[in-house]
Design a protein around this motif. Structure first.
Motif, PDB file in Angstrom:
ATOM      1  N   ASN A 353      -4.911   5.316  -5.292  1.00  0.00           N
ATOM      2  CA  ASN A 353      -4.855   4.610  -4.013  1.00  0.00           C
ATOM      3  C   ASN A 353      -3.453   4.604  -3.425  1.00  0.00           C
ATOM      4  O   ASN A 353      -3.245   4.883  -2.242  1.00  0.00           O
ATOM      5  CB  ASN A 353      -5.245   3.153  -4.298  1.00  0.00           C
ATOM      6  CG  ASN A 353      -6.218   2.671  -3.283  1.00  0.00           C
ATOM      7  OD1 ASN A 353      -6.288   3.215  -2.203  1.00  0.00           O
ATOM      8  ND2 ASN A 353      -6.978   1.670  -3.644  1.00  0.00           N
ATOM      9  N   ASN A 357      -2.085   6.514  -0.083  1.00  0.00           N
ATOM     10  CA  ASN A 357      -1.388   5.768   0.980  1.00  0.00           C
ATOM     11  C   ASN A 357      -0.040   6.404   1.287  1.00  0.00           C
ATOM     12  O   ASN A 357       0.358   6.534   2.445  1.00  0.00           O
ATOM     13  CB  ASN A 357      -1.157   4.314   0.551  1.00  0.00           C
ATOM     14  CG  ASN A 357      -2.347   3.429   0.891  1.00  0.00           C
ATOM     15  OD1 ASN A 357      -3.215   3.823   1.657  1.00  0.00           O
ATOM     16  ND2 ASN A 357      -2.392   2.250   0.305  1.00  0.00           N
ATOM     17  N   ALA A 358       0.685   6.779   0.212  1.00  0.00           N
ATOM     18  CA  ALA A 358       2.010   7.385   0.394  1.00  0.00           C
ATOM     19  C   ALA A 358       1.860   8.722   1.121  1.00  0.00           C
ATOM     20  O   ALA A 358       2.650   9.045   2.016  1.00  0.00           O
ATOM     21  CB  ALA A 358       2.672   7.572  -0.969  1.00  0.00           C
ATOM     22  N   ALA A 361       1.321   8.137   4.688  1.00  0.00           N
ATOM     23  CA  ALA A 361       2.489   7.605   5.401  1.00  0.00           C
ATOM     24  C   ALA A 361       3.528   8.688   5.688  1.00  0.00           C
ATOM     25  O   ALA A 361       4.300   8.570   6.637  1.00  0.00           O
ATOM     26  CB  ALA A 361       3.121   6.489   4.575  1.00  0.00           C
ATOM     27  N   GLY A 389       8.100   3.578   6.346  1.00  0.00           N
ATOM     28  CA  GLY A 389       8.224   2.194   5.843  1.00  0.00           C
ATOM     29  C   GLY A 389       7.198   1.291   6.517  1.00  0.00           C
ATOM     30  O   GLY A 389       6.371   1.753   7.304  1.00  0.00           O
ATOM     31  N   ILE A 390       7.286  -0.003   6.173  1.00  0.00           N
ATOM     32  CA  ILE A 390       6.268  -0.947   6.682  1.00  0.00           C
ATOM     33  C   ILE A 390       6.940  -2.005   7.543  1.00  0.00           C
ATOM     34  O   ILE A 390       7.958  -2.588   7.144  1.00  0.00           O
ATOM     35  CB  ILE A 390       5.531  -1.616   5.492  1.00  0.00           C
ATOM     36  CG1 ILE A 390       4.933  -0.512   4.599  1.00  0.00           C
ATOM     37  CG2 ILE A 390       4.424  -2.539   5.978  1.00  0.00           C
ATOM     38  CD1 ILE A 390       4.531  -0.976   3.229  1.00  0.00           C
ATOM     39  N   THR A 404      -5.559  -3.045   8.004  1.00  0.00           N
ATOM     40  CA  THR A 404      -5.299  -1.607   8.025  1.00  0.00           C
ATOM     41  C   THR A 404      -4.656  -1.220   9.342  1.00  0.00           C
ATOM     42  O   THR A 404      -4.890  -1.870  10.367  1.00  0.00           O
ATOM     43  CB  THR A 404      -6.599  -0.794   7.816  1.00  0.00           C
ATOM     44  OG1 THR A 404      -6.277   0.599   7.828  1.00  0.00           O
ATOM     45  CG2 THR A 404      -7.652  -1.079   8.879  1.00  0.00           C
ATOM     46  N   THR A 405      -3.814  -0.185   9.315  1.00  0.00           N
ATOM     47  CA  THR A 405      -3.251   0.330  10.568  1.00  0.00           C
ATOM     48  C   THR A 405      -3.781   1.743  10.816  1.00  0.00           C
ATOM     49  O   THR A 405      -3.339   2.414  11.732  1.00  0.00           O
ATOM     50  CB  THR A 405      -1.705   0.364  10.488  1.00  0.00           C
ATOM     51  OG1 THR A 405      -1.339   1.134   9.345  1.00  0.00           O
ATOM     52  CG2 THR A 405      -1.109  -1.011  10.407  1.00  0.00           C
ATOM     53  N   GLY A 409      -9.143   3.622   8.312  1.00  0.00           N
ATOM     54  CA  GLY A 409      -8.876   2.814   7.109  1.00  0.00           C
ATOM     55  C   GLY A 409      -9.881   1.680   6.931  1.00  0.00           C
ATOM     56  O   GLY A 409     -10.529   1.249   7.881  1.00  0.00           O
ATOM     57  N   GLY A 411      -8.771  -0.992   4.844  1.00  0.00           N
ATOM     58  CA  GLY A 411      -7.908  -2.139   4.561  1.00  0.00           C
ATOM     59  C   GLY A 411      -8.274  -2.835   3.264  1.00  0.00           C
ATOM     60  O   GLY A 411      -7.937  -3.999   3.051  1.00  0.00           O
ATOM     61  N   LEU A 412      -8.943  -2.126   2.374  1.00  0.00           N
ATOM     62  CA  LEU A 412      -9.339  -2.752   1.105  1.00  0.00           C
ATOM     63  C   LEU A 412      -8.549  -2.205  -0.074  1.00  0.00           C
ATOM     64  O   LEU A 412      -8.504  -2.814  -1.141  1.00  0.00           O
ATOM     65  CB  LEU A 412     -10.840  -2.530   0.854  1.00  0.00           C
ATOM     66  CG  LEU A 412     -11.763  -3.223   1.844  1.00  0.00           C
ATOM     67  CD1 LEU A 412     -13.207  -2.869   1.570  1.00  0.00           C
ATOM     68  CD2 LEU A 412     -11.585  -4.730   1.736  1.00  0.00           C
ATOM     69  N   GLY A 413      -7.937  -1.046   0.122  1.00  0.00           N
ATOM     70  CA  GLY A 413      -7.263  -0.369  -0.996  1.00  0.00           C
ATOM     71  C   GLY A 413      -6.251  -1.253  -1.705  1.00  0.00           C
ATOM     72  O   GLY A 413      -6.343  -1.475  -2.919  1.00  0.00           O
ATOM     73  N   LEU A 414      -5.282  -1.782  -0.951  1.00  0.00           N
ATOM     74  CA  LEU A 414      -4.222  -2.577  -1.588  1.00  0.00           C
ATOM     75  C   LEU A 414      -4.769  -3.896  -2.125  1.00  0.00           C
ATOM     76  O   LEU A 414      -4.368  -4.345  -3.201  1.00  0.00           O
ATOM     77  CB  LEU A 414      -3.097  -2.844  -0.589  1.00  0.00           C
ATOM     78  CG  LEU A 414      -2.235  -1.624  -0.247  1.00  0.00           C
ATOM     79  CD1 LEU A 414      -1.175  -1.986   0.774  1.00  0.00           C
ATOM     80  CD2 LEU A 414      -1.584  -1.054  -1.509  1.00  0.00           C
ATOM     81  N   PHE A 415      -5.674  -4.483  -1.378  1.00  0.00           N
ATOM     82  CA  PHE A 415      -6.250  -5.752  -1.807  1.00  0.00           C
ATOM     83  C   PHE A 415      -6.943  -5.600  -3.168  1.00  0.00           C
ATOM     84  O   PHE A 415      -6.690  -6.354  -4.106  1.00  0.00           O
ATOM     85  CB  PHE A 415      -7.248  -6.225  -0.738  1.00  0.00           C
ATOM     86  CG  PHE A 415      -8.068  -7.397  -1.162  1.00  0.00           C
ATOM     87  CD1 PHE A 415      -7.502  -8.648  -1.271  1.00  0.00           C
ATOM     88  CD2 PHE A 415      -9.408  -7.237  -1.480  1.00  0.00           C
ATOM     89  CE1 PHE A 415      -8.260  -9.733  -1.674  1.00  0.00           C
ATOM     90  CE2 PHE A 415     -10.173  -8.314  -1.888  1.00  0.00           C
ATOM     91  CZ  PHE A 415      -9.594  -9.564  -1.982  1.00  0.00           C
ATOM     92  N   ALA A 438       8.644   3.432   1.568  1.00  0.00           N
ATOM     93  CA  ALA A 438       8.101   2.254   0.879  1.00  0.00           C
ATOM     94  C   ALA A 438       8.014   2.547  -0.616  1.00  0.00           C
ATOM     95  O   ALA A 438       7.859   3.694  -1.025  1.00  0.00           O
ATOM     96  CB  ALA A 438       6.716   1.924   1.425  1.00  0.00           C
TER      97      ALA A 438
HETATM   98  P1  ADP Z   1      -6.182   1.480   4.139  1.00  0.00           P
HETATM   99  O1  ADP Z   1      -5.519   2.604   3.410  1.00  0.00           O
HETATM  100  O2  ADP Z   1      -7.671   1.621   4.230  1.00  0.00           O
HETATM  101  O3  ADP Z   1      -5.563   1.192   5.470  1.00  0.00           O
HETATM  102  P2  ADP Z   1      -4.853  -0.196   2.224  1.00  0.00           P
HETATM  103  O4  ADP Z   1      -5.127  -1.590   1.789  1.00  0.00           O
HETATM  104  O5  ADP Z   1      -4.717   0.813   1.175  1.00  0.00           O
HETATM  105  O6  ADP Z   1      -6.003   0.168   3.258  1.00  0.00           O
HETATM  106  O7  ADP Z   1      -3.527  -0.206   3.097  1.00  0.00           O
HETATM  107  C1  ADP Z   1      -3.351  -1.194   4.086  1.00  0.00           C
HETATM  108  C2  ADP Z   1      -2.252  -0.812   5.054  1.00  0.00           C
HETATM  109  O8  ADP Z   1      -0.990  -0.840   4.368  1.00  0.00           O
HETATM  110  C3  ADP Z   1      -2.324   0.593   5.570  1.00  0.00           C
HETATM  111  O9  ADP Z   1      -3.202   0.689   6.684  1.00  0.00           O
HETATM  112  C4  ADP Z   1      -0.889   0.882   5.969  1.00  0.00           C
HETATM  113  O10 ADP Z   1      -0.612   0.351   7.243  1.00  0.00           O
HETATM  114  C5  ADP Z   1      -0.088   0.067   4.971  1.00  0.00           C
HETATM  115  N1  ADP Z   1       0.487   0.916   3.916  1.00  0.00           N
HETATM  116  C6  ADP Z   1       0.025   1.052   2.666  1.00  0.00           C
HETATM  117  N2  ADP Z   1       0.830   1.889   1.957  1.00  0.00           N
HETATM  118  C7  ADP Z   1       1.819   2.271   2.788  1.00  0.00           C
HETATM  119  C8  ADP Z   1       2.963   3.141   2.659  1.00  0.00           C
HETATM  120  N3  ADP Z   1       3.259   3.769   1.519  1.00  0.00           N
HETATM  121  N4  ADP Z   1       3.770   3.277   3.730  1.00  0.00           N
HETATM  122  C9  ADP Z   1       3.496   2.645   4.904  1.00  0.00           C
HETATM  123  N5  ADP Z   1       2.434   1.813   5.088  1.00  0.00           N
HETATM  124  C10 ADP Z   1       1.605   1.627   4.051  1.00  0.00           C
END
Ligand code: ADP
Length: 465
Positions: A353, A357-358, A361, A389-390, A404-405, A409, A411-415, A438
């Protein structure tokens, strides 16, 4: 009077959402509510006094009475100004006020018609005000002052039998009113305090209820997010298994055909091409196996394993992601890396995951660096990228479900990742500066139980190519 009392009541009934009343706060509200009544009683007394002076004859000294009434009006005006400012005039000197009132009423009666002056009823008004505002004892002392004042008046004007009977009746009424008014005020005051306490308790309960509802809502959202993620994985697993089944058999048939042809001693050119076809077939079969392996229902068993293994596993899947082709992925494992004890399948999913994400980005040619090292009693796995970056406000919401941005997406991956790491007794954190990429860090407790050999550093570059 009514508005202050109703304000007080209103405050008592609305504090559950806006403010916490304390007993001292309710004391102050009580004082101001009674003061509003006292101010009105004073003005009523002054107005009545002027009417009495203007409409009656036989007063001993009407101009002296008017002068005293003017003095009283000045005092009432001061009282009113203080009340408007939210204060009680001479609040700290109640006995001084009572004494002055005794003197004032005595002099009014003296200059009016003496013992039968209607101004003697002002003693009652005064004791009523005192009983409402102050403690029972102060009301009784005030009653004593007034009785003394009236007795001095009686002595000064030289009361006859009839006069003395009137004095006795007035004093009896004064005592009775002091008792009744202070008893009523005590009940009212106690009820007010009890209401304030109940209100406090209500406020506390409402807060606790809100906290519990928020807790339950968060738990519900969490389990909803988890099940969505699980459904996604299950659907993916089903798809992968279906494809493996449909494609696996023809692939096996092709592989046997190639072997049969190779056994027939083909010429060098044909043999070379058959080898090539065979190796491509093997590659497709491996890819299928990896997909099926990854998509099989995750085991929740906690096992002991080398962190490098899950990183390799995750990268083995990530290489099929189209963005992997034009990014550079590097890994770096310290040689003294201890094993960890965790849910292995979960950790693979988490690393994958974070890598995806990386990759999302970074731009073409961007760098994703995975490293693992030990620190104190932990193993730290870091996934760093050189993306944008974030943003500050996004950082606070990063681990919230459905944040999610990305256009596609969830928006569940990190959670879900954070939950999985925490279930294994670790933490998932991040740090990021705008324009500086990041870094996501998985911290897991090291398991030094017995030594396992560690993997050497690997380098994946454009692994999917
Ligand atoms: P999703 O990938 O479906 O958007 P995640 O929970 O994995 O859901 O990520 C949530 C949000 O966190 C992403 O939409 C993105 O905006 C931000 N994000 C996660 N990882 C990174 C990263 N390495 N660099 C920049 N933003 C990130």
């Amino acid at each position: 009077m009514d508005d202050t009392i109703s304000q007080t009541t209103l405050r008592l009934s609305t504090t559950s959402t806006y403010e916490k009343p304390s007993v001292s706060h309710s004391e102050q509200s009580w004082e101001l509510a009674t003061e509003s009544i006292v101010v009105r009683i004073r003005w009523f007394g002054i107005a009545m006094g002027y009417v009495l002076v203007q409409t009656r004859t036989g007063l001993h000294d009407p101009s002296a009475v008017r002068a005293f009434l003017a003095l009283g009006a000045g005092y009432a005006a001061l009282d009113t100004v203080f009340y408007r400012l939210g204060e009680v005039f001479l609040k700290r000197f109640p006995l001084f006020v009572s004494l002055m009132e005794s003197l004032f009423i005595g002099l009014l009666c003296y200059h009016d018609t003496g013992l039968d002056s209607p101004f003697r009823w002002y003693y009652l008004l005064s004791v009523l005000c005192c009983a409402m505002r102050y403690r029972r004892e102060l009301a009784w002392i005030t009653c004593g002052f007034h009785a003394l004042s009236f007795l001095v008046l009686a002595r000064t004007v030289g009361a006859n039998r009839e006069g003395l009977a009137g004095v006795a009746l007035t004093l009896a009424i004064l005592v009775w009113l002091t008792w009744a008014a202070s008893a009523l005020a005590t009940i009212l005051r106690a009820t007010g305090q009890r209401l304030a306490q109940l209100n406090n308790a209500l406020e506390r309960n409402a807060g606790e209820l809100e906290r519990r509802v928020a807790e339950r809502t968060a738990a519900l959202r969490a389990s909803e997010a988890r099940s969505i993620q699980q459904e996604k994985m299950a659907a993916f697993g089903l798809l992968a298994a279906g494809i493996a089944h449909e494609v696996g058999n023809p692939l096996a048939a092709l592989s046997s055909l190639i072997q049969i042809l190779q056994r027939r001693n083909p010429d060098e050119y044909t043999s070379e091409k058959l080898d090539l076809a065979g190796s491509q077939l093997t590659r497709i079969q491996r890819t299928l196996r990896e997909l099926v392996d990854f998509a099989r229902p995750a085991s929740k068993a906690v096992t002991r394993f080398k962190p490098a293994e899950v990183i390799d596993e995750a990268l083995g899947i990530a290489k099929y992601y189209h963005r992997t082709k034009d990014r550079v992925i590097t890994t770096e494992f310290s040689t003294d890396l201890p094993p960890v004890r965790a849910v292995r399948d979960h950790l693979t999913q988490v690393v994958l995951n974070l890598v995806l994400n990386a990759l999302d980005a970074t731009k073409k040619g961007g760098l994703v660096h995975l490293s693992a090292r030990s620190e104190a009693k932990s193993v730290l796995i870091e996934i760093a990228d050189d993306g944008p970056g974030i943003k500050g406000p996004d950082q606070a919401r990063l681990f919230q479900p459905y944040f999610t941005t990305k256009a596609q997406g969830t928006g569940l991956g990190l959670f879900v990742s954070r939950q999985m790491v925490e279930e294994s007794g670790g933490t998932l954190t991040h740090r990021s500066e705008l324009g500086q990429g990041a870094i996501f860090t998985i911290q897991l407790p090291a398991d030094h139980g017995s030594h396992l050999p560690t993997s050497p550093g690997l380098l994946h570059q454009g692994a999917g190519a």
